[in-house]
Enzyme design. Structure first.
Site, PDB file in Angstrom:
ATOM      1  N   ALA A  60       0.830  -1.217   0.000  1.00 11.75           N
ATOM      2  CA  ALA A  60       0.000   0.000   0.000  1.00 11.75           C
ATOM      3  C   ALA A  60       0.857   1.257   0.000  1.00 11.75           C
ATOM      4  O   ALA A  60       0.367   2.346   0.309  1.00 11.75           O
ATOM      5  CB  ALA A  60      -0.935  -0.011   1.201  1.00 11.75           C
ATOM      6  N   GLY A  61       2.155   1.109  -0.353  1.00 10.60           N
ATOM      7  CA  GLY A  61       3.028   2.284  -0.436  1.00 10.60           C
ATOM      8  C   GLY A  61       3.544   2.711   0.921  1.00 10.60           C
ATOM      9  O   GLY A  61       3.550   1.917   1.877  1.00 10.60           O
ATOM     10  N   ASP A  63       4.153   3.721   4.519  1.00 10.42           N
ATOM     11  CA  ASP A  63       3.361   3.553   5.745  1.00 10.42           C
ATOM     12  C   ASP A  63       3.026   4.942   6.274  1.00 10.42           C
ATOM     13  O   ASP A  63       3.912   5.671   6.729  1.00 10.42           O
ATOM     14  CB  ASP A  63       4.150   2.737   6.782  1.00 10.42           C
ATOM     15  N   LEU A  64       1.756   5.282   6.202  1.00 10.31           N
ATOM     16  CA  LEU A  64       1.346   6.636   6.575  1.00 10.31           C
ATOM     17  C   LEU A  64       1.353   6.808   8.091  1.00 10.31           C
ATOM     18  O   LEU A  64       1.459   7.937   8.577  1.00 10.31           O
ATOM     19  CB  LEU A  64      -0.019   6.961   5.974  1.00 10.31           C
ATOM     20  N   HIS A  82      14.698   5.432  -3.582  1.00  9.67           N
ATOM     21  CA  HIS A  82      15.553   5.535  -4.776  1.00  9.67           C
ATOM     22  C   HIS A  82      16.566   4.400  -4.825  1.00  9.67           C
ATOM     23  O   HIS A  82      16.817   3.822  -5.887  1.00  9.67           O
ATOM     24  CB  HIS A  82      16.299   6.873  -4.778  1.00  9.67           C
ATOM     25  N   ASP A 137       5.881   9.491  -6.731  1.00 11.45           N
ATOM     26  CA  ASP A 137       7.336   9.445  -6.565  1.00 11.45           C
ATOM     27  C   ASP A 137       7.875   8.020  -6.759  1.00 11.45           C
ATOM     28  O   ASP A 137       7.167   7.145  -7.237  1.00 11.45           O
ATOM     29  CB  ASP A 137       7.727  10.035  -5.194  1.00 11.45           C
TER      30      ASP A 137
HETATM   31  C1  LHQ Z   1      -1.999   1.278   5.834  1.00 16.17           C
HETATM   32  C2  LHQ Z   1      -1.689   1.827   4.601  1.00 16.17           C
HETATM   33  C3  LHQ Z   1      -0.586   2.706   4.518  1.00 16.17           C
HETATM   34  C4  LHQ Z   1      -0.265   2.410   6.793  1.00 16.17           C
HETATM   35  C5  LHQ Z   1      -3.375   0.563   4.340  1.00 16.17           C
HETATM   36  N1  LHQ Z   1       0.082   2.957   5.639  1.00 16.17           N
HETATM   37  N2  LHQ Z   1      -1.293   1.574   6.943  1.00 16.17           N
HETATM   38  C6  LHQ Z   1       6.762   8.680  -0.092  1.00 16.17           C
HETATM   39  C7  LHQ Z   1       7.508   9.515   0.738  1.00 16.17           C
HETATM   40  C8  LHQ Z   1       6.958  10.405   1.636  1.00 16.17           C
HETATM   41  C9  LHQ Z   1       5.748  10.541   1.990  1.00 16.17           C
HETATM   42  C10 LHQ Z   1       4.656   9.741   1.697  1.00 16.17           C
HETATM   43  O1  LHQ Z   1       4.561   8.962   0.603  1.00 16.17           O
HETATM   44  C11 LHQ Z   1       5.463   8.422  -0.164  1.00 16.17           C
HETATM   45  C12 LHQ Z   1       5.003   7.483  -1.166  1.00 16.17           C
HETATM   46  C13 LHQ Z   1       3.621   6.912  -1.043  1.00 16.17           C
HETATM   47  O2  LHQ Z   1       3.505   5.736  -1.127  1.00 16.17           O
HETATM   48  S1  LHQ Z   1       2.295   7.973  -0.882  1.00 16.17           S
HETATM   49  C14 LHQ Z   1       0.912   6.898  -0.956  1.00 16.17           C
HETATM   50  C15 LHQ Z   1       0.729   6.143   0.334  1.00 16.17           C
HETATM   51  N3  LHQ Z   1      -0.338   5.183   0.233  1.00 16.17           N
HETATM   52  C16 LHQ Z   1      -1.620   5.524   0.250  1.00 16.17           C
HETATM   53  O3  LHQ Z   1      -2.003   6.664   0.315  1.00 16.17           O
HETATM   54  C17 LHQ Z   1      -2.593   4.372   0.259  1.00 16.17           C
HETATM   55  C18 LHQ Z   1      -3.347   4.359   1.578  1.00 16.17           C
HETATM   56  N4  LHQ Z   1      -4.220   3.193   1.643  1.00 16.17           N
HETATM   57  C19 LHQ Z   1      -5.388   3.121   1.004  1.00 16.17           C
HETATM   58  O4  LHQ Z   1      -5.832   4.020   0.317  1.00 16.17           O
HETATM   59  C20 LHQ Z   1      -6.171   1.869   1.196  1.00 16.17           C
HETATM   60  O5  LHQ Z   1      -5.733   1.237   2.364  1.00 16.17           O
HETATM   61  C21 LHQ Z   1      -6.007   0.897  -0.009  1.00 16.17           C
HETATM   62  C22 LHQ Z   1      -6.744   1.462  -1.221  1.00 16.17           C
HETATM   63  C23 LHQ Z   1      -4.558   0.649  -0.343  1.00 16.17           C
HETATM   64  C24 LHQ Z   1      -6.629  -0.464   0.377  1.00 16.17           C
HETATM   65  O6  LHQ Z   1      -7.947  -0.254   0.840  1.00 16.17           O
HETATM   66  P1  LHQ Z   1      -8.722  -1.449   1.576  1.00 16.17           P
HETATM   67  O7  LHQ Z   1      -8.604  -2.689   0.794  1.00 16.17           O
HETATM   68  O8  LHQ Z   1     -10.078  -0.937   1.901  1.00 16.17           O
HETATM   69  O9  LHQ Z   1      -7.899  -1.701   2.945  1.00 16.17           O
HETATM   70  P2  LHQ Z   1      -7.882  -0.810   4.280  1.00 16.17           P
HETATM   71  O10 LHQ Z   1      -7.870   0.626   3.924  1.00 16.17           O
HETATM   72  O11 LHQ Z   1      -8.940  -1.300   5.197  1.00 16.17           O
HETATM   73  O12 LHQ Z   1      -6.433  -1.182   4.893  1.00 16.17           O
HETATM   74  C25 LHQ Z   1      -6.201  -2.368   5.666  1.00 16.17           C
HETATM   75  C26 LHQ Z   1      -5.252  -2.012   6.787  1.00 16.17           C
HETATM   76  O13 LHQ Z   1      -3.998  -1.571   6.222  1.00 16.17           O
HETATM   77  C27 LHQ Z   1      -5.757  -0.849   7.614  1.00 16.17           C
HETATM   78  O14 LHQ Z   1      -5.276  -1.055   8.932  1.00 16.17           O
HETATM   79  P3  LHQ Z   1      -6.318  -1.346  10.154  1.00 16.17           P
HETATM   80  O15 LHQ Z   1      -5.423  -1.445  11.340  1.00 16.17           O
HETATM   81  O16 LHQ Z   1      -7.285  -0.210  10.169  1.00 16.17           O
HETATM   82  O17 LHQ Z   1      -6.983  -2.643   9.758  1.00 16.17           O
HETATM   83  C28 LHQ Z   1      -5.058   0.347   7.020  1.00 16.17           C
HETATM   84  O18 LHQ Z   1      -4.937   1.422   7.900  1.00 16.17           O
HETATM   85  C29 LHQ Z   1      -3.719  -0.255   6.692  1.00 16.17           C
HETATM   86  N5  LHQ Z   1      -3.049   0.500   5.636  1.00 16.17           N
HETATM   87  N6  LHQ Z   1      -2.566   1.370   3.683  1.00 16.17           N
HETATM   88  N7  LHQ Z   1      -0.200   3.238   3.354  1.00 16.17           N
END
Ligand code: LHQ
Length: 255
Positions: A60-61, A63-64, A82, A137
């Site tokens: 999911a990219g 970790d936010l 990188h 990125d």
């Molecule tokens: C997560 C995440 C996640 C932590 C799901 N982190 N926990 C680079 C450098 C500097 C700054 C920032 O960014 C970057 C590069 C990047 O990658 S930016 C993009 C970061 N990624 C996102 O914005 C994606 C965020 N996630 C989502 O939109 C959804 O989770 C997706 C569409 C991937 C999946 O949706 P669902 O299938 O509905 O799953 P969910 O949302 O229920 O997630 C399951 C669990 O995973 C959940 O945890 P929990 O404890 O509540 O069960 C989420 O919080 C966790 N999770 N992505 N990126």
């Protein structure tokens, strides 16, 4: 605790991102372990590499939750993302992204940095970045432009639209969609097939396509001539020609 599992089956190395509860979101620790695994993959005995994810996610990219650790974002990207994107591109063997599930943000960039993408029909692809006000990125602008063309890449990456595996296949983002139940078996078979191929020729082909993106035709013809001279020195070239003459399957050694 290990967050990246590394396995070896013959000459195939499999690297599994292993934070299933967080859809294999990427932390500094994951980057470091991934880097160590990619270093290990430089072993000439490894002739194909698979990168995949545990559970229902590929990645999911970023970790936010752990984003607070980022500090200087540009410095963090250089030191983590990188390094691994460049390690994949410089590996002299094919790297398969086995996209088992959710693939978002920099997880999508990571998959696109690989040479081949195989998707489970349970996978889906989400830009992610724009959803939180960021740009694509970790090679997201570079690879997606090449894979999809500027118009499609721009529209998709600015829309944050969820793409199914079937749509990703129709767009050419993945080369194959496989039923979830037979995914692991098909990935192993494809990886074994690539590992049994003439590895030097594949490595040279990988480098040439990377260079072609920024070369003139004259430069590229010259690079091809040099690379072909190198390929023609390999045991695999001799074996390939001998097998052709003897009307049998070639047995490539990767040397
Ligand atoms: C997560 C995440 C996640 C932590 C799901 N982190 N926990 C680079 C450098 C500097 C700054 C920032 O960014 C970057 C590069 C990047 O990658 S930016 C993009 C970061 N990624 C996102 O914005 C994606 C965020 N996630 C989502 O939109 C959804 O989770 C997706 C569409 C991937 C999946 O949706 P669902 O299938 O509905 O799953 P969910 O949302 O229920 O997630 C399951 C669990 O995973 C959940 O945890 P929990 O404890 O509540 O069960 C989420 O919080 C966790 N999770 N992505 N990126």
């Amino acid at each position: 605790m290990a967050e990246v599992e590394v396995g070896r089956d013959g000459d195939v190395q499999t690297i599994t991102l292993d934070r299933p509860d967080k859809l294999n979101a990427l932390t500094r620790g994951v980057h470091e372990e991934l880097h160590a695994a990619l270093e290990e993959a430089r072993d000439p005995a490894v002739r194909a590499v698979v990168i995949t994810g545990a559970g229902r996610g590929f990645s999911a990219g970023q970790d936010l939750g752990a984003f607070g650790e980022a500090g200087d974002v540009a410095a963090m990207l250089r030191a983590t993302y990188h390094v691994n994107v460049l390690a994949i591109r410089s590996l002299e063997k094919p790297v398969i992204a086995a996209v088992n599930g959710v693939c978002a943000g920099a997880g999508l960039s990571l998959a696109c940095a690989c040479d081949i993408r195989l998707a489970s029909d349970a996978a889906f692809f989400v830009p992610g970045f724009v959803g939180i006000g960021l740009i694509p990125d970790s090679g997201g602008t570079f690879f997606l432009q090449r894979l999809l063309g500027t118009a499609r890449a721009f529209e998709w990456m600015t829309s944050n639209r969820r793409l199914t595996a079937a749509e990703a296949h129709a767009w050419g983002l993945v080369s194959e969609v496989i039923e979830a139940d037979s995914f692991a078996g098909r990935v192993s078979a494809r990886a074994a097939e690539l590992a049994a191929a003439p590895t030097r020729a594949i490595a040279l082909t990988k480098r040439l396509y990377d260079e072609a993106a920024t070369s003139t035709l004259e430069e590229q013809l010259e690079r091809e001539a040099e690379a072909q001279a190198e390929a023609a020195q390999t045991n695999d070239f001799r074996e390939g020609v001998a097998a052709f003459r003897e009307k049998r399957e070639a047995r490539f050694s990767g040397r």
